[in-house]
Design an enzyme around this catalytic site. Structure first.
Site, PDB file in Angstrom:
ATOM      1  N   VAL A 214       0.790  -1.215   0.090  1.00 53.93           N
ATOM      2  CA  VAL A 214       0.141  -0.003   0.249  1.00 53.93           C
ATOM      3  C   VAL A 214       1.022   1.339   0.065  1.00 53.93           C
ATOM      4  O   VAL A 214       1.947   1.156   0.348  1.00 53.93           O
ATOM      5  CB  VAL A 214      -0.923   0.041   1.202  1.00 53.93           C
ATOM      6  CG1 VAL A 214      -1.773  -1.117   1.017  1.00 53.93           C
ATOM      7  CG2 VAL A 214      -0.094  -0.054   2.549  1.00 53.93           C
ATOM      8  N   SER A 215       0.494   2.418  -0.400  1.00 50.54           N
ATOM      9  CA  SER A 215       1.011   3.674  -0.676  1.00 50.54           C
ATOM     10  C   SER A 215       1.354   4.365   0.708  1.00 50.54           C
ATOM     11  O   SER A 215       2.431   4.911   0.606  1.00 50.54           O
ATOM     12  CB  SER A 215       0.481   4.490  -1.858  1.00 50.54           C
ATOM     13  OG  SER A 215       0.426   3.687  -2.913  1.00 50.54           O
ATOM     14  N   LYS A 216       0.506   4.062   1.510  1.00 58.61           N
ATOM     15  CA  LYS A 216       0.833   4.865   2.875  1.00 58.61           C
ATOM     16  C   LYS A 216       0.971   4.162   4.016  1.00 58.61           C
ATOM     17  O   LYS A 216       0.465   3.010   3.967  1.00 58.61           O
ATOM     18  CB  LYS A 216      -0.490   6.152   2.964  1.00 58.61           C
ATOM     19  CG  LYS A 216      -0.623   6.995   1.901  1.00 58.61           C
ATOM     20  CD  LYS A 216      -1.944   7.787   1.962  1.00 58.61           C
ATOM     21  CE  LYS A 216      -1.899   8.668   0.669  1.00 58.61           C
ATOM     22  NZ  LYS A 216      -3.125   9.685   1.151  1.00 58.61           N
TER      23      LYS A 216
ATOM     24  N   GLN B  76      -4.560   3.480   4.376  1.00 54.84           N
ATOM     25  CA  GLN B  76      -4.699   2.187   3.424  1.00 54.84           C
ATOM     26  C   GLN B  76      -4.324   1.019   4.287  1.00 54.84           C
ATOM     27  O   GLN B  76      -3.354   0.931   5.101  1.00 54.84           O
ATOM     28  CB  GLN B  76      -3.862   2.492   2.247  1.00 54.84           C
ATOM     29  CG  GLN B  76      -4.310   3.562   1.458  1.00 54.84           C
ATOM     30  CD  GLN B  76      -3.717   3.839   0.150  1.00 54.84           C
ATOM     31  OE1 GLN B  76      -3.054   2.894  -0.298  1.00 54.84           O
ATOM     32  NE2 GLN B  76      -3.578   4.852  -0.626  1.00 54.84           N
TER      33      GLN B  76
END
Length: 203
Positions: free
Chosen positions: A8-10, A15
């Site tokens: 996940v990006s964060k 997220q």
């Protein structure tokens, strides 16, 4: 053995990995064989991915939820999968635009090959357009100039397209920026390589 990777990006909790984890486990992956990162895909430092790639062995298959979970960009993705292929490791995507990619099957290899060819073709187009733009700026008022030559990336696209009954040769030539004569010197109507095509890719 199936090895899963999710990202996940964060890392601030906004997220979560639940959806990816559920999909990977449903695909038959042992929970102990799933690696994860909480990081942007653009970051080179992804310890989970590094550990995952290190754990893969000949005959294993790396499985991701979506295509964009693995690569920082298309070039990184393609280079990573090519490296895995050289080690005898397969690559499979469960959903999204790349869901038909499974390099352990002939069909999946073809799809990924087209992805790779498109990426290379896009890079070459950008380079060619840049050169043409510079030349135009240096020679204002001049017209003309020959068509672009056949390249390995264009050739692979032509091979894939010529084997499809719905392909219109004139449209393909326009898309590739080559003449009909150039196309047929390299590729047959069924997508098979001809003499110039064999020379171009060094076979």
């Amino acid at each position: 053995m199936l090895i899963g990777y999710m990202r996940v990006s964060k890392a601030d909790g906004s997220q979560v990995l639940d959806m990816q984890r559920d999909a990977l486990l449903a695909a038959g992956i042992n929970p102990d064989h799933v690696y994860e990162d909480m990081a942007s895909g653009s970051l080179e430092a992804r310890p989970g991915l590094a550990a995952c790639l290190k754990a893969l062995r000949d005959g294993d298959t790396l499985v991701v939820w979506k295509l964009d979970r693995l690569g920082r960009n298309l070039r990184h993705l393609i280079n990573t999968v090519h490296e895995l292929s050289g080690r005898g490791v397969g690559f499979k995507v469960l959903t999204g635009q790349g869901a038909s990619i499974n390099t352990s099957t002939p069909e999946g290899k073809l799809v990924f090959g087209i992805f790779a060819a498109l990426a290379e073709f896009e890079r070459e187009l950008v380079s060619e357009r840049t050169k043409v733009g510079l030349a135009s700026a240096r020679a204002r008022g001049r017209n003309g100039g020959g068509q672009y030559k056949m390249t390995p990336a264009k050739l692979r696209l032509a091979m894939a397209a010529m084997g499809q009954p719905e392909t219109v040769v004139s449209d393909l030539c326009k898309e590739l920026g080559v003449s009909r004569q150039t196309l047929y010197r390299h590729v047959g109507p069924d997508g098979s390589l001809r003499s110039d095509g064999l020379k171009l890719i060094g076979r």
